[in-house]
Design a protein around this motif. Structure first.
Motif, short mmCIF file in Angstrom:
data_model
loop_
_atom_site.label_atom_id
_atom_site.label_comp_id
_atom_site.label_asym_id
_atom_site.label_seq_id
_atom_site.Cartn_x
_atom_site.Cartn_y
_atom_site.Cartn_z
N GLU A 96 10.68 6.80 -3.04
CA GLU A 96 10.04 7.09 -4.33
C GLU A 96 9.14 5.95 -4.78
O GLU A 96 8.06 6.17 -5.33
N GLN A 97 9.57 4.72 -4.55
CA GLN A 97 8.74 3.57 -4.90
C GLN A 97 7.44 3.57 -4.09
O GLN A 97 6.36 3.29 -4.64
N ALA A 98 7.54 3.89 -2.81
CA ALA A 98 6.35 3.97 -1.96
C ALA A 98 5.42 5.08 -2.42
O ALA A 98 4.19 4.91 -2.46
N ARG A 99 6.00 6.22 -2.81
CA ARG A 99 5.18 7.34 -3.28
C ARG A 99 4.42 6.97 -4.55
O ARG A 99 3.23 7.26 -4.68
N ARG A 100 5.11 6.33 -5.48
CA ARG A 100 4.45 5.92 -6.72
C ARG A 100 3.36 4.89 -6.46
O ARG A 100 2.31 4.90 -7.11
N ARG A 101 3.60 4.01 -5.50
CA ARG A 101 2.59 2.99 -5.19
C ARG A 101 1.35 3.63 -4.57
O ARG A 101 0.22 3.24 -4.89
N ARG A 102 1.55 4.63 -3.70
CA ARG A 102 0.39 5.32 -3.13
C ARG A 102 -0.39 6.04 -4.22
O ARG A 102 -1.62 6.01 -4.24
N ALA A 103 0.35 6.68 -5.14
CA ALA A 103 -0.32 7.37 -6.23
C ALA A 103 -1.11 6.40 -7.10
O ALA A 103 -2.22 6.70 -7.55
N PHE B 267 0.81 -1.22 0.00
CA PHE B 267 0.00 0.00 0.00
C PHE B 267 0.85 1.28 0.00
O PHE B 267 0.31 2.38 0.10
N GLY B 268 2.16 1.15 -0.11
CA GLY B 268 3.01 2.32 -0.28
C GLY B 268 3.27 3.11 0.98
O GLY B 268 3.47 4.34 0.91
N VAL B 269 3.28 2.46 2.13
CA VAL B 269 3.64 3.16 3.37
C VAL B 269 5.12 3.56 3.29
O VAL B 269 5.97 2.75 2.91
N SER B 270 5.42 4.80 3.63
CA SER B 270 6.80 5.29 3.52
C SER B 270 7.72 4.56 4.49
O SER B 270 7.35 4.27 5.63
N PRO B 271 8.94 4.24 4.04
CA PRO B 271 9.90 3.62 4.95
C PRO B 271 10.50 4.59 5.97
O PRO B 271 11.18 4.18 6.90
N ILE B 272 10.26 5.89 5.77
CA ILE B 272 10.83 6.91 6.66
C ILE B 272 9.99 7.01 7.93
O ILE B 272 8.77 7.20 7.88
N GLY B 273 10.64 6.91 9.09
CA GLY B 273 9.94 7.07 10.35
C GLY B 273 9.59 8.53 10.61
O GLY B 273 10.24 9.44 10.07
N PRO B 274 8.59 8.79 11.46
CA PRO B 274 8.19 10.18 11.74
C PRO B 274 9.33 11.05 12.25
O PRO B 274 9.45 12.22 11.85
N ASP B 275 10.20 10.51 13.10
CA ASP B 275 11.32 11.29 13.64
C ASP B 275 12.42 11.50 12.60
O ASP B 275 13.24 12.41 12.73
#
Length: 273
Positions: A235-242, A40-48
Motif C-alpha cells: 500500500e505504501q508503494a501504491r501511494r508513492r506511485r500515485a 519511486f514506489g516499485v512494488s515489493p511483490i515479485g511477479p511470481d
C-alpha cells in the motif's frame, strides 16, 4: 511434543492460510528493493508472487464476511485436502447445509456466467468444474467420516469484479459476488437440525477427515502478522506511485510557470523598465 495426527483440529486455521504460506515462500526468493525503487514506489511483490497475494486478499475478504454468519454455523478456512498440497478455501456447516467455497479474486475484471461456462475478461475458466469437483470430494470424505450421506453444495465466490453477468446459474455450482454471499446464505431454507449440524461439524473439524497425512496446522496468527506487514509495504508503494503520477505534471507546470516569469524579467530588463 508432536501432536497426534488423529486428534489435530482445523478450527484454528485462518483465512488464506495456505495461500499466505505459499506467498511468503515465493517472496523469500525476491530480492529486496533498492532505495531508488522504494522512492519511486516499485512494488515489493515479485511477479511470481502476485497471483498468490491477490488470492490471499480475496480469501481474507470472504473470511471477514463469513464472520457474520453467527453461532449456528461452523466456518473453516484453508482446509488441506487429499494427499497433496491442495486446499478448500472455506467450508461452511450450518442449518442451510454444507458448502464449499472457492474464492476467486477478479478485481477490476468482467465475469460472465451461463450454464457450464464462466468467463473472466472474455476467457473461459475451469472455476465451475473445480468447484463441482471440490464439493463432490468433500461430500465423499464427510460421508465416510460421519457414516451417512452428506450433501455438499459447491460455490464460486467472485471478489470485487468490474461487473458480473449471470445468464443462468450452473446446475451443480452456485456463483455469487462476495457482497451477495451473506444474504444468500441467510435466505436458504433449513435442511439440517442441530444434531446433524453438530455431527457433521465434529467430523469436518478433524484434520484426518480431509488429508491422508495431516501435518501440524502452523501458526495462523504469525502468518497474518507477516502478511499484514507485506500488505502495508504494498500500500505504501501504491501511494508513492500515485503521488509521482500526480506530482510530475504539477512539477512540470511549476517549471513552465517559473520559466515564463524568468523570460518576462529578462524582457523587462532589456526594455530598461
Amino acid at each position: 511434543m508432536t501432536a497426534d495426527p488423529a486428534q489435530m483440529l482445523l478450527d484454528g486455521r485462518v483465512p488464506a492460510q495456505a495461500v499466505i504460506e505459499e506467498l511468503l515462500a515465493r517472496q523469500s526468493f525476491v530480492r529486496p528493493r533498492t532505495w531508488i525503487q522504494r522512492v519511486f514506489g516499485v512494488s515489493p511483490i515479485g511477479p511470481d508472487s502476485w497471483p498468490w497475494y491477490k488470492g490471499a486478499l480475496g480469501e481474507i475478504a470472504v473470511g471477514r464476511i463469513l464472520e457474520g454468519l453467527g453461532p449456528e454455523w461452523l466456518v473453516l478456512h484453508a482446509i488441506p485436502v487429499g494427499k497433496g498440497d491442495t486446499d478448500i478455501d472455506h467450508l461452511l456447516v450450518g442449518p442451510a447445509g454444507v458448502f464449499t467455497l472457492n474464492t476467486k479474486n477478479h478485481s477490476g475484471q468482467s465475469v460472465w456466467v451461463a450454464g457450464r461456462t464462466l468467463m473472466v475478461a472474455g476467457k473461459k475458466t475451469r472455476h465451475l468444474y473445480n468447484a463441482a469437483y471440490e464439493a463432490a470430494r468433500a461430500s465423499k470424505l464427510l460421508s465416510a467420516a460421519v457414516g451417512s450421506a452428506v450433501n455438499v453444495t459447491g460455490m464460486v465466490v467472485v471478489v470485487d469484479p468490474k461487473g458480473m453477468t449471470i445468464r443462468s446459474q450452473p446446475d451443480q455450482v452456485v456463483v455469487l459476488r462476495e457482497v451477495q454471499l451473506l444474504g444468500w446464505l441467510k435466505r436458504c431454507r433449513r435442511v439440517l437440525g442441530p444434531a446433524e449440524v453438530g455431527q457433521i461439524a465434529a467430523a469436518a473439524t478433524l484434520a484426518r477427515t480431509w488429508h491422508r497425512n495431516p501435518v501440524a496446522p502452523g501458526n495462523g496468527d504469525t502468518l497474518q502478522v507477516h502478511f499484514n506487514a507485506l500488505r502495508l509495504l504494498v500500500e505504501q508503494a501504491r501511494r508513492r506511485r500515485a503521488a509521482w503520477v500526480l506530482g510530475v505534471p504539477a512539477a512540470g507546470f511549476l517549471m513552465l510557470a517559473n520559466g515564463a516569469q524568468t523570460l518576462a524579467a529578462i524582457a523587462l530588463s532589456l526594455s530598461g523598465r
